[in-house]
Design an enzyme around this catalytic site. Structure first.
Site, mmCIF file in Angstrom:
data_model
loop_
_atom_site.group_PDB
_atom_site.id
_atom_site.type_symbol
_atom_site.label_atom_id
_atom_site.label_comp_id
_atom_site.label_asym_id
_atom_site.label_seq_id
_atom_site.Cartn_x
_atom_site.Cartn_y
_atom_site.Cartn_z
ATOM 1 N N ASP A 194 9.571 -8.551 -8.946
ATOM 2 C CA ASP A 194 10.174 -9.752 -9.178
ATOM 3 C C ASP A 194 11.259 -9.644 -10.148
ATOM 4 O O ASP A 194 12.833 -10.730 -9.525
ATOM 5 C CB ASP A 194 9.152 -10.772 -10.263
ATOM 6 C CG ASP A 194 8.702 -9.368 -11.534
ATOM 7 O OD1 ASP A 194 9.057 -8.401 -10.968
ATOM 8 O OD2 ASP A 194 7.650 -9.730 -12.544
ATOM 9 N N LYS B 49 6.344 -2.084 -8.253
ATOM 10 C CA LYS B 49 5.662 -2.920 -9.715
ATOM 11 C C LYS B 49 4.752 -2.086 -10.090
ATOM 12 O O LYS B 49 3.921 -1.947 -11.043
ATOM 13 C CB LYS B 49 4.657 -4.229 -8.995
ATOM 14 C CG LYS B 49 4.551 -5.064 -10.145
ATOM 15 C CD LYS B 49 5.570 -5.998 -10.952
ATOM 16 C CE LYS B 49 4.577 -6.793 -11.591
ATOM 17 N NZ LYS B 49 5.305 -7.872 -12.106
ATOM 18 N N TYR C 42 -1.400 -3.566 3.390
ATOM 19 C CA TYR C 42 -1.681 -4.428 4.353
ATOM 20 C C TYR C 42 -2.691 -2.659 5.735
ATOM 21 O O TYR C 42 -2.539 -2.981 6.758
ATOM 22 C CB TYR C 42 -0.101 -3.954 4.835
ATOM 23 C CG TYR C 42 0.620 -5.244 5.049
ATOM 24 C CD1 TYR C 42 -0.459 -5.980 3.931
ATOM 25 C CD2 TYR C 42 1.626 -5.745 6.108
ATOM 26 C CE1 TYR C 42 0.570 -7.361 3.574
ATOM 27 C CE2 TYR C 42 1.827 -6.813 5.407
ATOM 28 C CZ TYR C 42 2.195 -7.685 4.343
ATOM 29 O OH TYR C 42 2.807 -8.797 3.913
ATOM 30 N N ASP D 93 8.068 -6.479 2.899
ATOM 31 C CA ASP D 93 7.443 -7.793 3.617
ATOM 32 C C ASP D 93 7.726 -9.448 3.519
ATOM 33 O O ASP D 93 9.225 -10.077 4.249
ATOM 34 C CB ASP D 93 6.086 -7.853 3.644
ATOM 35 C CG ASP D 93 5.958 -9.177 5.557
ATOM 36 O OD1 ASP D 93 6.532 -9.444 6.254
ATOM 37 O OD2 ASP D 93 4.478 -9.497 5.008
#
Length: 334
Positions: free
Chosen positions: A206, A173, A124, A230
């Site tokens: 995930d 991740k 972002y 987010d």
């Protein structure tokens, strides 16, 4: 000495729900002075700017701001106002607590999770965004710094310790994004060692999404990067009945903004229909930040009782009443 709070009523339903929150704060005996300033569409129409200078000055001067939802015009080259505020004031920590209230239309009970999201880096940050001239390729860059990762992970552990929380889960991740997420995870592991009194866990994003839906009670405090935070904070809001029951805080070194996290809902603006719980919960976060835990607890209990008893609740909470009746129900209990 009464504390001055900057208040940004916001757009759409913003002014109605913010008025609800300030009335409740007054009734609880908080003794605040309010300095009202404008941002968003309301400000754009009056001043030609989404974030006028006098608004920025008031936020800086008072250090603590309560804000309603703001609308950024879509597709007109305007930067998100929330992103602009975070950058301008260095509000590096986004803190989104979710708590189950009996009487909501939620699928779960006994949820009590805080998502702490890094607010200034990652996907972002807006770095390196470009689209090729033929429109066939687009690029954006994600950047994580050791300083940014250390700051947010330490913030999460300090929050956990202060609030008597048992566990911090770092979500990442790193299996695929070996550079950026890899650095975040490495730093998270290092800092975890400084807090032996708190259980530390790590989880791939995930898997975290799946576990949150299947066994949300496994989670206590989640700390993660900007994009994942987010998404996960909205997922967590869904566990307790939606964004109408979810507040947010953006915290920096010497400035903090507390807000309703839902949109401005222009379709119901001015119709006295909105549930003000999100901004009331944000004001409770603000009281905790200011060290006014007794007042925060008082308002939380009153709000919980209104929702559980179904006394004058709004339509999204299964009732048939509006903002003003709901507010009065909370005030009556105070």
């Amino acid at each position: 000495m009464s504390k001055t709070i900057t208040v940004i009523p916001g757009d759409g339903i913003g002014p109605d729900i913010v008025e609800s929150a300030t009335a409740i704060l007054d009734k609880a005996g908080c003794d605040f002075e309010y300095e009202y300033v404008e941002a968003g569409l309301t400000a754009l129409e009056k001043t030609g700017e989404l974030l006028p200078q006098n608004t920025l000055d008031a936020i800086a001067r008072n250090g603590v701001t309560l804000k309603g939802p703001l609308t950024t015009p879509v597709g007109e080259g305007f930067t998100s106002i929330n992103v602009s505020l975070r950058k301008h004031f260095g509000l590096y920590a986004n803190m989104r607590p979710v708590l189950s209230f009996k009487g909501t239309q939620a699928r779960y009970e006994n949820i009590d999770i805080i998502t702490i999201r890094e607010n200034t880096e990652g996907m972002y940050s807006g770095l390196g965004q470009k689209v090729s001239e033929d429109g066939n390729e687009a690029e954006a860059m994600s950047k994580i710094t050791r300083e940014g990762a250390e700051r947010i992970v330490r913030f999460a552990y300090e929050t956990a310790r202060r609030e008597g929380r048992k566990k911090v889960t770092a979500v990442h991740k790193a299996n695929i994004l070996k550079s950026t997420s890899g650095l975040f995870l490495k730093v998270a592991r290092e800092i975890a060692e400084e807090y032996p009194d708190i259980e530390s866990a790590e989880m791939i994003v995930d898997a975290a999404c799946m576990r949150l839906v299947m066994n949300p009670e496994e989670f206590d405090v989640i700390v993660t990067t900007n994009l994942f935070g987010d998404i996960l904070s909205d997922l967590c809001a869904g566990l307790v009945g939606g964004l109408g029951m979810a507040p947010g805080a953006n915290i920096g070194k010497d400035c903090a903004i507390f807000e309703a996290v839902h949109g401005s809902a222009p379709d119901i603006a001015g119709k006295n229909l909105a549930n003000p719980s999100s901004v009331i919960l944000a004001s409770i976060q603000m009281l905790e930040y200011l060290g006014m835990a007794d007042k925060a607890e008082k308002i939380t209990k009153a709000l919980a009782d209104v929702i559980e008893s179904g006394d004058r609740t709004t339509r999204d909470l299964g009732g048939s009443h509006g903002t003003t009746d709901f507010t009065q129900a909370v005030i009556d209990r105070l």
